[in-house]
Design an enzyme around this catalytic site. Sequence first.
Site, PDB file in Angstrom:
ATOM      1  N   ALA A   8       1.413   2.443  -4.697  1.00 46.29           N
ATOM      2  CA  ALA A   8       2.487   1.598  -5.212  1.00 46.29           C
ATOM      3  C   ALA A   8       1.885   0.478  -6.054  1.00 46.29           C
ATOM      4  O   ALA A   8       1.163  -0.374  -5.534  1.00 46.29           O
ATOM      5  CB  ALA A   8       3.303   1.013  -4.062  1.00 46.29           C
ATOM      6  N   MET A   9       2.167   0.475  -7.347  1.00 41.24           N
ATOM      7  CA  MET A   9       1.594  -0.502  -8.268  1.00 41.24           C
ATOM      8  C   MET A   9       2.707  -1.400  -8.804  1.00 41.24           C
ATOM      9  O   MET A   9       3.555  -0.961  -9.578  1.00 41.24           O
ATOM     10  CB  MET A   9       0.856   0.217  -9.405  1.00 41.24           C
ATOM     11  CG  MET A   9      -0.268   1.117  -8.907  1.00 41.24           C
ATOM     12  SD  MET A   9      -1.205   1.924 -10.231  1.00 41.24           S
ATOM     13  CE  MET A   9      -2.077   0.507 -10.937  1.00 41.24           C
ATOM     14  N   GLY A  12       0.899  -6.363 -10.190  1.00 43.26           N
ATOM     15  CA  GLY A  12       0.198  -7.560  -9.762  1.00 43.26           C
ATOM     16  C   GLY A  12      -1.267  -7.291  -9.502  1.00 43.26           C
ATOM     17  O   GLY A  12      -1.736  -6.152  -9.548  1.00 43.26           O
ATOM     18  N   VAL A  13      -2.010  -8.348  -9.204  1.00 36.36           N
ATOM     19  CA  VAL A  13      -3.454  -8.221  -9.047  1.00 36.36           C
ATOM     20  C   VAL A  13      -3.821  -7.467  -7.769  1.00 36.36           C
ATOM     21  O   VAL A  13      -4.802  -6.706  -7.746  1.00 36.36           O
ATOM     22  CB  VAL A  13      -4.125  -9.621  -9.075  1.00 36.36           C
ATOM     23  CG1 VAL A  13      -3.679 -10.477  -7.894  1.00 36.36           C
ATOM     24  CG2 VAL A  13      -5.640  -9.500  -9.113  1.00 36.36           C
ATOM     25  N   SER A  15      -2.242  -4.968  -5.990  1.00 33.41           N
ATOM     26  CA  SER A  15      -2.113  -3.512  -6.066  1.00 33.41           C
ATOM     27  C   SER A  15      -3.058  -2.929  -7.112  1.00 33.41           C
ATOM     28  O   SER A  15      -3.522  -1.793  -6.973  1.00 33.41           O
ATOM     29  CB  SER A  15      -0.668  -3.112  -6.362  1.00 33.41           C
ATOM     30  OG  SER A  15      -0.207  -3.663  -7.573  1.00 33.41           O
ATOM     31  N   CYS A 106      13.016  -4.234   2.461  1.00 35.38           N
ATOM     32  CA  CYS A 106      12.403  -3.389   1.430  1.00 35.38           C
ATOM     33  C   CYS A 106      11.235  -2.597   2.010  1.00 35.38           C
ATOM     34  O   CYS A 106      11.094  -1.391   1.754  1.00 35.38           O
ATOM     35  CB  CYS A 106      11.957  -4.244   0.261  1.00 35.38           C
ATOM     36  SG  CYS A 106      11.221  -3.304  -1.103  1.00 35.38           S
ATOM     37  N   GLY A 130      -0.710  -3.017  -1.988  1.00 33.62           N
ATOM     38  CA  GLY A 130      -1.614  -4.160  -2.053  1.00 33.62           C
ATOM     39  C   GLY A 130      -1.347  -5.205  -0.988  1.00 33.62           C
ATOM     40  O   GLY A 130      -1.752  -6.363  -1.149  1.00 33.62           O
ATOM     41  N   CYS A 205      12.718 -10.677  -5.645  1.00 28.98           N
ATOM     42  CA  CYS A 205      12.557  -9.947  -6.903  1.00 28.98           C
ATOM     43  C   CYS A 205      13.868  -9.707  -7.624  1.00 28.98           C
ATOM     44  O   CYS A 205      13.915  -9.727  -8.863  1.00 28.98           O
ATOM     45  CB  CYS A 205      11.822  -8.631  -6.663  1.00 28.98           C
ATOM     46  SG  CYS A 205      12.724  -7.431  -5.664  1.00 28.98           S
TER      47      CYS A 205
END
Length: 365
Positions: A8-9, A12-13, A15, A106, A130, A205
């Site tokens: 899961a990307m 952000g830094v 992930s 989530c 991440g 989000c």
Amino acid sequence: MSKRVLMAMSGGVDSSVAAALLVEQGYEVIGVTMNTWTDDIPEEIQMNQHSGCCSLAAVEDARSVAHKLGIPYYVMNFQGQFARTVIDYFIEEYTRGRTPNPCIACNRYVKFSAFLEKAKQLECDYVATGHYAVIGQDDRFPGRWLLGKSADARKDQTYVLHNLTQEALAHTLFPVGHLQKSEVRALAAKYGFVTADKPDSQEICFVYDNDYGRFLKERAPEAIVPGPILNTRGEVIGQHQGLPLYTIGQRKGLGLTTPRPVYVVDLDVERNAVIVGEDEETYRGGLVASDLNWIAIPGLTFPRRCRAKIRRMAPEAECTIYPIGEDAVRVEFDRPQRAITPGQAVVFYDGDWVLGGGTIERAIN
């Protein structure tokens, strides 16, 4: 044959570095950004590099990292699942006079449920994120997959991950859980990622301007009904703008002029009233929680000593937990805790391992 991981990307830094570490460790990595955003997000917000996960800008950052790593990358649509299990829950809880935690929902229903099912369909062995946490085993809890605190105590995310099941834990990797945040950023710079200096996302989000009051007024205007503000003696001392706009422990934004500071101590849904009192009146000796998920143990059948957190940034507090039926516990703290809030999670710890957690139903004296 190398193990296949659905990564899961978020753009952000964390992930980004997690994906790089998996590649270095020999996994076959497939990068995926979960599209959970609804269609009403303004285009200028979606294109803002600092607008948080799942925006169009975040997708481009994640795509750039995947390209640099030489891994396949996809954007998958989870909007329907997200709307049903996160946004609808968020609105419903506030309309009930409770304070929800959408990140927990989530993780429970999207990242480690729907996303995990997608991984199985793609014949992946694991999903990875991440998050700052670790997964392991301990002889004290035989036969159980465990969720443990990350190396960086300030970034630890076990509180919002307490709903992970044994099935999810067995098929999940947290590659950055053993690192400090500073080490993660240093690695991102070393890899030359565009995300190396990207700030952490702090907002909810799907509430793009961090104004959840505006969001609720737009999505559930019928729930925003003004009513009385009462002191703990039952006297009317002001008017509130709608119960969903207030939370336990709140001091600012009450619109009151009082000789001493007052805080929200309760939300009375039946009377549509905000109850306020002095700071010491926000403290309670315990709580009742339900909707439990146990990790280190299969369940609770007798009273147990442990530590508990009643919100992510709260310190752990010594307590005793008592079973109430099959899916509820009573928690008695050694010292009263401030602003115990229905709708939030309570998470139980045994040292660095998460015993389990649940949803706070009510505070008790």
